[in-house]
Design an enzyme around this catalytic site. Sequence first.
Site, mmCIF file in Angstrom:
data_model
loop_
_atom_site.group_PDB
_atom_site.id
_atom_site.type_symbol
_atom_site.label_atom_id
_atom_site.label_comp_id
_atom_site.label_asym_id
_atom_site.label_seq_id
_atom_site.Cartn_x
_atom_site.Cartn_y
_atom_site.Cartn_z
ATOM 1 N N ASN A 1 -3.702 -6.715 -0.136
ATOM 2 C CA ASN A 1 -3.260 -5.539 0.612
ATOM 3 C C ASN A 1 -3.709 -5.766 2.046
ATOM 4 O OD1 ASN A 1 -3.439 -3.029 2.072
ATOM 5 N ND2 ASN A 1 -3.186 -1.930 0.152
ATOM 6 N N GLU B 1 1.257 -3.145 1.444
ATOM 7 C CA GLU B 1 1.019 -2.269 2.605
ATOM 8 C C GLU B 1 1.281 -3.030 3.908
ATOM 9 O OE1 GLU B 1 -1.998 1.361 3.914
ATOM 10 O OE2 GLU B 1 -2.663 -0.054 2.376
ATOM 11 N N TYR C 1 2.864 -2.191 -5.314
ATOM 12 C CA TYR C 1 1.926 -1.370 -4.555
ATOM 13 C C TYR C 1 2.013 0.043 -5.128
ATOM 14 C CZ TYR C 1 -0.269 1.034 -0.578
ATOM 15 O OH TYR C 1 -1.076 1.818 0.220
ATOM 16 N N ASP D 1 -1.791 -4.282 -5.380
ATOM 17 C CA ASP D 1 -2.742 -3.189 -5.236
ATOM 18 C C ASP D 1 -2.281 -2.103 -6.198
ATOM 19 O OD1 ASP D 1 -4.345 -1.084 -4.571
ATOM 20 O OD2 ASP D 1 -3.735 -0.968 -2.458
ATOM 21 N N ASN E 1 -4.221 0.250 -7.253
ATOM 22 C CA ASN E 1 -4.940 1.464 -6.864
ATOM 23 C C ASN E 1 -5.677 2.142 -8.012
ATOM 24 O OD1 ASN E 1 -5.216 2.370 -4.125
ATOM 25 N ND2 ASN E 1 -2.970 2.313 -3.976
ATOM 26 N N ASP F 1 -9.182 -3.381 4.651
ATOM 27 C CA ASP F 1 -10.246 -2.856 3.797
ATOM 28 C C ASP F 1 -10.185 -3.457 2.390
ATOM 29 O OD1 ASP F 1 -7.887 -1.480 3.420
ATOM 30 O OD2 ASP F 1 -8.771 0.512 3.412
ATOM 31 N N HIS F 2 -9.148 -4.253 2.118
ATOM 32 C CA HIS F 2 -9.034 -4.995 0.866
ATOM 33 C C HIS F 2 -9.337 -6.468 1.116
ATOM 34 C CE1 HIS F 2 -6.766 -1.939 -1.621
ATOM 35 N NE2 HIS F 2 -6.622 -1.440 -0.408
#
Length: 263
Positions: free
Chosen positions: A7, A34, A105, A150, A152, A253-254
């Site tokens: 991501n 993303e 995603y 991702d 999530n 942040d991933h």
Amino acid sequence: MRIVTWNINSVRLRLPLVLRLLQEMQPDVLCLQETKALVDVFPTGPLAEAGWSHQLVAGMKGYNGVAILSRLPIEETVSREFCGRTDARHVAARIDGGPEVHNFYVPAGGDVPDPAVNDKFAHKLDFLAEMTQWLGTERSPDHPMILVGDLNIAPLETDVWSHKQLLNVVSHTPVEVEALDKVQASAGWIDAVRKIVPPEERLYSWWSYRAKDWSAADKGRRLDHVWVTPPLDGGIRHAEVIRDARGWEKASDHAPVVVDLDL
């Protein structure tokens, strides 16, 4: 075959990091989520010049977006929209001489884990249910396939920094874990990362930007996954999270997740 999922949280903003990863890790296939870029502004040229001329991109302005980059020729098999929305959350391609790769995603789900009061959480659960139904009816576990992205959701207790404190936090709630388990069962998917890294070992792929020192706090979650169908199970050779990439300048942040397969 080395496959990486990441991501990237804006492919144009972090193109130098993508190029660095491609140079250092030398994957055969890179799946991004993303990307936050329409197809006509996706950095096709620089990535092709770096050796990844085979690209499949689904994008939208400012949000979501997924892409598959490959050294080998790829053929698009399906780029499906879920829940009646055109929001660029899935692409799939067959690698020349290899398996079909699905890049997902999954919606994050907002902050409140209650579909009755949070439309984003309701959408996440609906998305997962539709994934389960579609994969279970349109794809066979007998075929070699890889599912990455991702998703999530951090399903295991060791996929989060504190199982107890995150039980009611979106991404680790029992209802989400149950929904992800159903997706995984839909085509007999096997968690390739946990075949290599024991389930008893803590492992994260995401750390919040909110932490002053993300590495020292280490309050992570394993939201990024690589699954394979049974025909590829015996070929899983290596898996890791490239944690150092979370510390690169202007990082996502991933962190990228890498799996090596003997096809």
